[in-house]
Scaffold this motif. Structure first.
Motif, PDB file in Angstrom:
ATOM      1  N   THR A  48       0.830  -1.205   0.000  1.00  0.00           N
ATOM      2  CA  THR A  48       0.000   0.000   0.000  1.00  0.00           C
ATOM      3  C   THR A  48       0.864   1.254   0.000  1.00  0.00           C
ATOM      4  N   THR A  49       2.004   1.213   0.684  1.00  0.00           N
ATOM      5  CA  THR A  49       2.927   2.349   0.640  1.00  0.00           C
ATOM      6  C   THR A  49       3.382   2.599  -0.790  1.00  0.00           C
ATOM      7  N   LEU A  50       3.689   1.535  -1.513  1.00  0.00           N
ATOM      8  CA  LEU A  50       4.102   1.666  -2.905  1.00  0.00           C
ATOM      9  C   LEU A  50       2.985   2.276  -3.736  1.00  0.00           C
ATOM     10  N   LEU A  51       1.758   1.814  -3.536  1.00  0.00           N
ATOM     11  CA  LEU A  51       0.628   2.361  -4.291  1.00  0.00           C
ATOM     12  C   LEU A  51       0.431   3.844  -3.984  1.00  0.00           C
ATOM     13  N   ASN A  52       0.568   4.219  -2.705  1.00  0.00           N
ATOM     14  CA  ASN A  52       0.407   5.623  -2.334  1.00  0.00           C
ATOM     15  C   ASN A  52       1.465   6.505  -2.987  1.00  0.00           C
ATOM     16  N   LEU A  53       2.673   5.987  -3.107  1.00  0.00           N
ATOM     17  CA  LEU A  53       3.727   6.733  -3.788  1.00  0.00           C
ATOM     18  C   LEU A  53       3.420   6.872  -5.272  1.00  0.00           C
ATOM     19  N   LEU A  54       2.984   5.772  -5.893  1.00  0.00           N
ATOM     20  CA  LEU A  54       2.643   5.807  -7.313  1.00  0.00           C
ATOM     21  C   LEU A  54       1.525   6.806  -7.583  1.00  0.00           C
ATOM     22  N   GLY A  55       0.528   6.861  -6.690  1.00  0.00           N
ATOM     23  CA  GLY A  55      -0.628   7.719  -6.887  1.00  0.00           C
ATOM     24  C   GLY A  55      -0.459   9.130  -6.375  1.00  0.00           C
ATOM     25  N   LEU A  56       0.766   9.517  -6.036  1.00  0.00           N
ATOM     26  CA  LEU A  56       1.075  10.877  -5.574  1.00  0.00           C
ATOM     27  C   LEU A  56       0.364  11.219  -4.279  1.00  0.00           C
ATOM     28  N   LEU A  57       0.047  10.190  -3.479  1.00  0.00           N
ATOM     29  CA  LEU A  57      -0.546  10.408  -2.166  1.00  0.00           C
ATOM     30  C   LEU A  57       0.530  10.516  -1.092  1.00  0.00           C
ATOM     31  N   ASP A  58       1.739  10.125  -1.429  1.00  0.00           N
ATOM     32  CA  ASP A  58       2.861  10.159  -0.497  1.00  0.00           C
ATOM     33  C   ASP A  58       4.118  10.466  -1.309  1.00  0.00           C
ATOM     34  N   SER A  59       5.192  10.788  -0.618  1.00  0.00           N
ATOM     35  CA  SER A  59       6.457  11.105  -1.280  1.00  0.00           C
ATOM     36  C   SER A  59       7.558  10.177  -0.775  1.00  0.00           C
ATOM     37  N   PRO A  60       8.487   9.798  -1.638  1.00  0.00           N
ATOM     38  CA  PRO A  60       9.571   8.908  -1.211  1.00  0.00           C
ATOM     39  C   PRO A  60      10.595   9.640  -0.359  1.00  0.00           C
ATOM     40  N   THR A  61      11.325   8.862   0.427  1.00  0.00           N
ATOM     41  CA  THR A  61      12.431   9.408   1.203  1.00  0.00           C
ATOM     42  C   THR A  61      13.663   9.582   0.324  1.00  0.00           C
ATOM     43  N   ALA A  62      13.803   8.695  -0.659  1.00  0.00           N
ATOM     44  CA  ALA A  62      14.937   8.754  -1.585  1.00  0.00           C
ATOM     45  C   ALA A  62      14.503   8.196  -2.929  1.00  0.00           C
ATOM     46  N   GLY A  63      15.279   8.499  -3.962  1.00  0.00           N
ATOM     47  CA  GLY A  63      14.981   8.018  -5.297  1.00  0.00           C
ATOM     48  C   GLY A  63      14.180   9.028  -6.102  1.00  0.00           C
ATOM     49  N   THR A  64      13.881   8.663  -7.348  1.00  0.00           N
ATOM     50  CA  THR A  64      13.153   9.564  -8.241  1.00  0.00           C
ATOM     51  C   THR A  64      11.938   8.871  -8.839  1.00  0.00           C
ATOM     52  N   TYR A  65      10.915   9.660  -9.087  1.00  0.00           N
ATOM     53  CA  TYR A  65       9.680   9.190  -9.707  1.00  0.00           C
ATOM     54  C   TYR A  65       9.367  10.146 -10.846  1.00  0.00           C
ATOM     55  N   HIS A  66       9.382   9.610 -12.073  1.00  0.00           N
ATOM     56  CA  HIS A  66       9.060  10.413 -13.248  1.00  0.00           C
ATOM     57  C   HIS A  66       7.713   9.976 -13.815  1.00  0.00           C
ATOM     58  N   LEU A  67       6.862  10.948 -14.055  1.00  0.00           N
ATOM     59  CA  LEU A  67       5.554  10.722 -14.655  1.00  0.00           C
ATOM     60  C   LEU A  67       5.525  11.510 -15.957  1.00  0.00           C
ATOM     61  N   ASP A  68       5.428  10.797 -17.079  1.00  0.00           N
ATOM     62  CA  ASP A  68       5.536  11.457 -18.384  1.00  0.00           C
ATOM     63  C   ASP A  68       6.856  12.207 -18.518  1.00  0.00           C
ATOM     64  N   GLY A  69       7.896  11.673 -17.910  1.00  0.00           N
ATOM     65  CA  GLY A  69       9.198  12.301 -17.996  1.00  0.00           C
ATOM     66  C   GLY A  69       9.407  13.456 -17.039  1.00  0.00           C
ATOM     67  N   VAL A  70       8.380  13.795 -16.255  1.00  0.00           N
ATOM     68  CA  VAL A  70       8.474  14.895 -15.300  1.00  0.00           C
ATOM     69  C   VAL A  70       8.787  14.348 -13.918  1.00  0.00           C
ATOM     70  N   ASP A  71       9.800  14.892 -13.278  1.00  0.00           N
ATOM     71  CA  ASP A  71      10.144  14.497 -11.915  1.00  0.00           C
ATOM     72  C   ASP A  71       9.065  15.037 -10.985  1.00  0.00           C
ATOM     73  N   VAL A  72       8.290  14.145 -10.357  1.00  0.00           N
ATOM     74  CA  VAL A  72       7.161  14.606  -9.547  1.00  0.00           C
ATOM     75  C   VAL A  72       7.627  15.361  -8.304  1.00  0.00           C
ATOM     76  N   ALA A  73       8.888  15.188  -7.913  1.00  0.00           N
ATOM     77  CA  ALA A  73       9.402  15.928  -6.762  1.00  0.00           C
ATOM     78  C   ALA A  73       9.413  17.425  -7.033  1.00  0.00           C
ATOM     79  N   ARG A  74       9.396  17.806  -8.304  1.00  0.00           N
ATOM     80  CA  ARG A  74       9.411  19.225  -8.670  1.00  0.00           C
ATOM     81  C   ARG A  74       8.008  19.841  -8.713  1.00  0.00           C
ATOM     82  N   LEU A  75       6.983  19.002  -8.517  1.00  0.00           N
ATOM     83  CA  LEU A  75       5.619  19.502  -8.572  1.00  0.00           C
ATOM     84  C   LEU A  75       5.188  20.039  -7.207  1.00  0.00           C
TER      85      LEU A  75
END
Length: 246
Positions: A48-75
């Motif tokens: 469920t933690t993984l799903l929450n990260l995928l769905g932008l309900l939570d943020s990771p402590t480390a690493g990168t998540y790109h959605l359509d090539g956009v780093d979601v950490a910058r949103l």
């Protein structure tokens, strides 16, 4: 470029005694539109933690998540909320329907945030989606008057009414009997296939996982790809062996 891509994702939480609990460890995952990916694991493994990260309900402590090539950490918070509402559809084990609202009103709810023609046609759009999931005759029914399978179909219609490109299903058959669960998964597969949406299923149900085209096992916070035989029986046997050794 993948629709979504995780690289080295970790999630750590601080406990009351100030120690740290690492839930996810260096998770890598790339998913394209139209794919059905299943993640299998026991309760407490971080699914469920993984799903929450995928769905932008939570943020990771480390690493990168790109959605359509956009780093979601910058949103920012507003941009994350907009992407979450436009790009994702969530289907949960608990249906989370509004008890005082009809099936139609439940499916209408996400369209209140739509714009343009979709907003003005929201009642027709919601009706069409309920008809698509086989509930055209239950528009005015309250959730309490619907069976478990019908409630999950309403939840699916609500998740899909804005035509998301990514469907996140968290134990979608967990509250259903075997036959109804199979019908619900067939419906999700069909809708995702017709729309070209990516479907990511988080489950501990091996028969549900076997429907996917790609499979992963999540254990001790580590996501591991699983190569399965095409036959469903072989897939179930392989996953069962993995779970037994977890």
């Amino acid at each position: 470029m993948a629709l979504l891509e995780l690289a080295g994702i970790a999630r750590t939480v601080r406990l009351p005694d100030l120690s740290e609990l690492q839930i996810l460890r260096s998770v890598d995952l790339a998913v394209d539109g139209g794919e059905h990916v299943a993640v299998v694991g026991r309760s407490g493994t971080g699914k469920t933690t993984l799903l929450n990260l995928l769905g932008l309900l939570d943020s990771p402590t480390a690493g990168t998540y790109h959605l359509d090539g956009v780093d979601v950490a910058r949103l920012g918070a507003r941009a994350r909320a907009r992407r979450r509402g436009e790009d994702f559809g969530f289907v949960f084990q608990q249906f989370n329907l509004l008890p005082g609202r009809t099936a139609l009103e439940n499916v209408l709810a996400p369209l209140l945030y739509a714009t343009g023609r979709t907003f003005w046609r929201r009642r027709a759009v919601a009706t069409e989606m309920l008809e698509r999931v086989g509930l055209g005759g239950r528009l005015e029914s309250m959730p309490a008057r619907l069976s478990g399978g019908e409630q999950q179909r309403v939840a699916i219609a609500r998740a899909l009414v804005r035509s998301p490109r990514i469907i996140l299903a968290d134990e979608p058959t967990g509250a259903l009997d075997v036959d109804t669960g199979a019908e619900v998964m067939t419906l999700l597969d069909d809708v995702a296939s017709q729309s070209g949406a990516a479907l990511i299923t988080i489950t501990h149900d091996l028969s549900v996982a076997a429907r996917a085209s790609r499979h992963y096992r999540l254990g001790d916070g580590v996501l591991t790809p699983v190569a399965l035989e095409p036959a469903r029986a072989d897939a179930l046997a392989s996953l069962t062996a993995l779970e037994a050794g977890a």
